[in-house]
Design a protein around this motif. Structure first.
Motif, PDB file in Angstrom:
ATOM      1  N   HIS A 137       0.834  -1.202   0.000  1.00 27.62           N
ATOM      2  CA  HIS A 137       0.000   0.000   0.000  1.00 27.62           C
ATOM      3  C   HIS A 137       0.874   1.259   0.000  1.00 27.62           C
ATOM      4  O   HIS A 137       0.593   2.218  -0.733  1.00 27.62           O
ATOM      5  CB  HIS A 137      -0.943  -0.008   1.208  1.00 27.62           C
ATOM      6  N   GLN A 138       1.935   1.252   0.818  1.00 33.15           N
ATOM      7  CA  GLN A 138       2.839   2.403   0.870  1.00 33.15           C
ATOM      8  C   GLN A 138       3.552   2.609  -0.467  1.00 33.15           C
ATOM      9  O   GLN A 138       3.711   3.738  -0.932  1.00 33.15           O
ATOM     10  CB  GLN A 138       3.862   2.229   1.994  1.00 33.15           C
ATOM     11  N   ILE A 139       3.971   1.521  -1.097  1.00 32.81           N
ATOM     12  CA  ILE A 139       4.646   1.608  -2.397  1.00 32.81           C
ATOM     13  C   ILE A 139       3.683   2.154  -3.450  1.00 32.81           C
ATOM     14  O   ILE A 139       4.056   3.025  -4.253  1.00 32.81           O
ATOM     15  CB  ILE A 139       5.224   0.236  -2.819  1.00 32.81           C
ATOM     16  N   ASP A 140       2.445   1.669  -3.456  1.00 31.86           N
ATOM     17  CA  ASP A 140       1.449   2.172  -4.403  1.00 31.86           C
ATOM     18  C   ASP A 140       1.211   3.669  -4.207  1.00 31.86           C
ATOM     19  O   ASP A 140       1.098   4.426  -5.176  1.00 31.86           O
ATOM     20  CB  ASP A 140       0.124   1.417  -4.257  1.00 31.86           C
ATOM     21  N   LYS A 141       1.155   4.091  -2.954  1.00 33.37           N
ATOM     22  CA  LYS A 141       0.938   5.501  -2.627  1.00 33.37           C
ATOM     23  C   LYS A 141       2.112   6.356  -3.157  1.00 33.37           C
ATOM     24  O   LYS A 141       1.898   7.405  -3.760  1.00 33.37           O
ATOM     25  CB  LYS A 141       0.818   5.633  -1.109  1.00 33.37           C
ATOM     26  N   ILE A 142       3.333   5.879  -2.941  1.00 38.64           N
ATOM     27  CA  ILE A 142       4.517   6.591  -3.416  1.00 38.64           C
ATOM     28  C   ILE A 142       4.508   6.645  -4.939  1.00 38.64           C
ATOM     29  O   ILE A 142       4.777   7.706  -5.538  1.00 38.64           O
ATOM     30  CB  ILE A 142       5.821   5.924  -2.888  1.00 38.64           C
ATOM     31  N   ASN A 143       4.180   5.538  -5.592  1.00 40.11           N
ATOM     32  CA  ASN A 143       4.145   5.501  -7.061  1.00 40.11           C
ATOM     33  C   ASN A 143       3.098   6.466  -7.611  1.00 40.11           C
ATOM     34  O   ASN A 143       3.337   7.127  -8.625  1.00 40.11           O
ATOM     35  CB  ASN A 143       3.898   4.082  -7.557  1.00 40.11           C
ATOM     36  N   ARG A 144       1.943   6.567  -6.960  1.00 41.13           N
ATOM     37  CA  ARG A 144       0.899   7.506  -7.405  1.00 41.13           C
ATOM     38  C   ARG A 144       1.404   8.946  -7.294  1.00 41.13           C
ATOM     39  O   ARG A 144       1.173   9.767  -8.185  1.00 41.13           O
ATOM     40  CB  ARG A 144      -0.388   7.313  -6.600  1.00 41.13           C
ATOM     41  N   ARG A 145       2.098   9.246  -6.200  1.00 40.65           N
ATOM     42  CA  ARG A 145       2.659  10.594  -6.019  1.00 40.65           C
ATOM     43  C   ARG A 145       3.702  10.917  -7.086  1.00 40.65           C
ATOM     44  O   ARG A 145       3.769  12.030  -7.606  1.00 40.65           O
ATOM     45  CB  ARG A 145       3.278  10.745  -4.640  1.00 40.65           C
ATOM     46  N   LEU A 146       4.530   9.914  -7.397  1.00 40.17           N
ATOM     47  CA  LEU A 146       5.570  10.130  -8.409  1.00 40.17           C
ATOM     48  C   LEU A 146       4.956  10.377  -9.795  1.00 40.17           C
ATOM     49  O   LEU A 146       5.454  11.187 -10.564  1.00 40.17           O
ATOM     50  CB  LEU A 146       6.524   8.942  -8.456  1.00 40.17           C
ATOM     51  N   LYS A 147       3.883   9.678 -10.109  1.00 40.36           N
ATOM     52  CA  LYS A 147       3.218   9.856 -11.416  1.00 40.36           C
ATOM     53  C   LYS A 147       2.594  11.223 -11.528  1.00 40.36           C
ATOM     54  O   LYS A 147       2.571  11.821 -12.593  1.00 40.36           O
ATOM     55  CB  LYS A 147       2.160   8.770 -11.620  1.00 40.36           C
ATOM     56  N   ARG A 148       2.063  11.728 -10.394  1.00 40.35           N
ATOM     57  CA  ARG A 148       1.442  13.059 -10.384  1.00 40.35           C
ATOM     58  C   ARG A 148       2.479  14.158 -10.458  1.00 40.35           C
ATOM     59  O   ARG A 148       2.245  15.199 -11.030  1.00 40.35           O
ATOM     60  CB  ARG A 148       0.600  13.258  -9.112  1.00 40.35           C
ATOM     61  N   GLY A 149       3.614  13.931  -9.776  1.00 37.60           N
ATOM     62  CA  GLY A 149       4.600  14.968  -9.534  1.00 37.60           C
ATOM     63  C   GLY A 149       5.378  15.438 -10.686  1.00 37.60           C
ATOM     64  O   GLY A 149       5.773  16.473 -10.948  1.00 37.60           O
TER      65      GLY A 149
END
Length: 149
Positions: A137-149
């Protein structure tokens, strides 16, 4: 090294606090009129109840130490997750089982040892699955932030 010492101190403190809280809960659930830090059979091994409490606190501290230092294995980045998990399991099992026996949590018979082992394995696997889900879940959250950023 400093990180490991901090983990050890935290583990000792956590072990003592959890041991005390769990023993209080079991005493209340059993309707005890007197405090037993472990089973009543455990407490009868000592000359005074104060001695039983002291030995229990030491055992809880060492249990906390085993679990906190065993977790350090997951920081070994050169090992696969499988190897870290297997080594961690054996550190926990081989470190905790003698302490549970010394604490008088179960008699030393093959049936109780097998039962303890099965319960330990179920709890270990359950905790492992929960931790993997949290990390994913934490990795998915980080990946979503990276895609947005």
């Amino acid at each position: 090294m400093k990180r490991i010492v901090k983990k050890a101190v935290y583990g000792v403190q956590t072990g003592v606090v959890l041991g005390l809280v769990i023993s209080l809960i079991f005493n209340y659930l059993a309707g005890a009129k007197r405090y037993y830090p472990s089973s009543p059979q455990f407490s009868t091994r000592f000359a005074t109840s104060l001695d039983a409490v002291l030995v229990s606190v030491i055992l809880w501290a060492v249990m906390g130490l085993v679990f906190s230092l065993g977790a350090v294995i997951f920081g070994v980045e050169d090992w696969s997750l499988f190897k870290r998990t297997v080594v961690n399991f054996f550190i926990y099992y081989l470190g905790f089982t003698p302490l549970a026996i010394l604490a008088g949590w179960f008699p030393v018979t093959p049936a109780y040892l097998i039962s303890f082992t099965v319960i330990f394995m179920i709890i270990y696997v359950l905790m492992w699955v929960i931790n993997v889900a949290i990390v994913r879940h934490q990795i998915d959250k980080i990946n979503r932030r990276l895609k947005r950023g």
